[in-house]
Scaffold this motif. Sequence first.
Motif, short mmCIF file in Angstrom:
data_model
loop_
_atom_site.label_atom_id
_atom_site.label_comp_id
_atom_site.label_asym_id
_atom_site.label_seq_id
_atom_site.Cartn_x
_atom_site.Cartn_y
_atom_site.Cartn_z
N GLU A 41 40.40 41.09 41.81
CA GLU A 41 39.28 40.17 41.59
C GLU A 41 38.16 40.87 40.84
O GLU A 41 37.62 40.33 39.86
CB GLU A 41 38.78 39.64 42.93
CG GLU A 41 37.63 38.67 42.84
CD GLU A 41 37.15 38.22 44.21
OE1 GLU A 41 36.07 37.64 44.26
OE2 GLU A 41 37.84 38.46 45.21
N TRP A 77 37.28 40.22 36.77
CA TRP A 77 35.91 39.78 36.46
C TRP A 77 35.29 40.70 35.42
O TRP A 77 34.67 40.24 34.47
CB TRP A 77 35.07 39.74 37.73
CG TRP A 77 33.62 39.53 37.44
CD1 TRP A 77 32.63 40.46 37.44
CD2 TRP A 77 32.99 38.31 37.05
NE1 TRP A 77 31.44 39.89 37.10
CE2 TRP A 77 31.63 38.57 36.84
CE3 TRP A 77 33.46 37.01 36.86
CZ2 TRP A 77 30.73 37.58 36.46
CZ3 TRP A 77 32.56 36.03 36.48
CH2 TRP A 77 31.21 36.32 36.28
N TYR A 124 40.73 34.26 39.28
CA TYR A 124 39.80 35.26 39.82
C TYR A 124 38.38 35.05 39.29
O TYR A 124 37.41 35.21 40.02
CB TYR A 124 40.27 36.68 39.51
CG TYR A 124 41.46 37.09 40.33
CD1 TYR A 124 41.36 37.20 41.71
CD2 TYR A 124 42.67 37.37 39.74
CE1 TYR A 124 42.45 37.58 42.48
CE2 TYR A 124 43.77 37.76 40.50
CZ TYR A 124 43.64 37.86 41.87
OH TYR A 124 44.71 38.23 42.63
N VAL A 138 30.09 40.60 43.29
CA VAL A 138 31.49 41.01 43.38
C VAL A 138 31.60 42.52 43.54
O VAL A 138 32.50 43.02 44.23
CB VAL A 138 32.32 40.48 42.19
CG1 VAL A 138 32.04 41.23 40.91
CG2 VAL A 138 33.81 40.54 42.50
N SER A 160 36.14 41.65 48.46
CA SER A 160 36.82 41.23 47.22
C SER A 160 37.91 42.24 46.91
O SER A 160 37.69 43.45 46.98
CB SER A 160 35.83 41.17 46.05
OG SER A 160 34.98 40.07 46.19
N LEU A 191 36.95 32.23 41.13
CA LEU A 191 36.62 32.65 42.49
C LEU A 191 35.29 33.39 42.53
O LEU A 191 34.45 33.14 43.40
CB LEU A 191 37.73 33.54 43.05
CG LEU A 191 37.55 34.06 44.47
CD1 LEU A 191 37.49 32.91 45.46
CD2 LEU A 191 38.69 35.00 44.82
N VAL A 192 35.07 34.29 41.57
CA VAL A 192 33.80 35.03 41.53
C VAL A 192 32.65 34.08 41.26
O VAL A 192 31.59 34.17 41.89
CB VAL A 192 33.86 36.15 40.46
CG1 VAL A 192 32.49 36.76 40.25
CG2 VAL A 192 34.85 37.22 40.87
#
Length: 105
Positions: free
Chosen positions: A23, A27, A4, A65, A19, A7-8
Motif C-alpha cells: 500500500e 502510493w 491501493y 500512509v 498499512s 485505499l490511501v
Amino acid sequence: MVDYVKLVISRYAEFSGRSRRSEYWYWTLAVFIGAILTSIIDGIIGVPVTYILFLLATFVPGLAVAVRRLHDTGRSGWWLLIALIPLVGPILLIVWLATDSAPGA
C-alpha cells in the motif's frame, strides 16, 4: 495499484492503524508518476500551478500512509521526523518503510 491508491485516498487523514508495504510503495509510485505528469503539464503551460496543487493534495495522505506504515513495522509515527536528520535519517526511514510487517492485529 489503483486499489491501493483508492485505499490511501479513502483513509486520507487516518493516522491510526496499519498499512501494508505494498500500500505504501504503490502510493509512493503513484505520487511519483503524478508529479512527473504535472511537471510536464506545467512545462507546457509555463506556470507551476498543477504541480503545486498536486503536491498539496497528496501531502496529508502521504503523511498518513507513512505513519500507518511505521505503525505496521512496530514503530511510532513520530519516527517519521527522523528524516530531518541529514543523510542518516532518510536512509534509516527508507529501510524502516521497506521492512516487513511486525506481528500484531
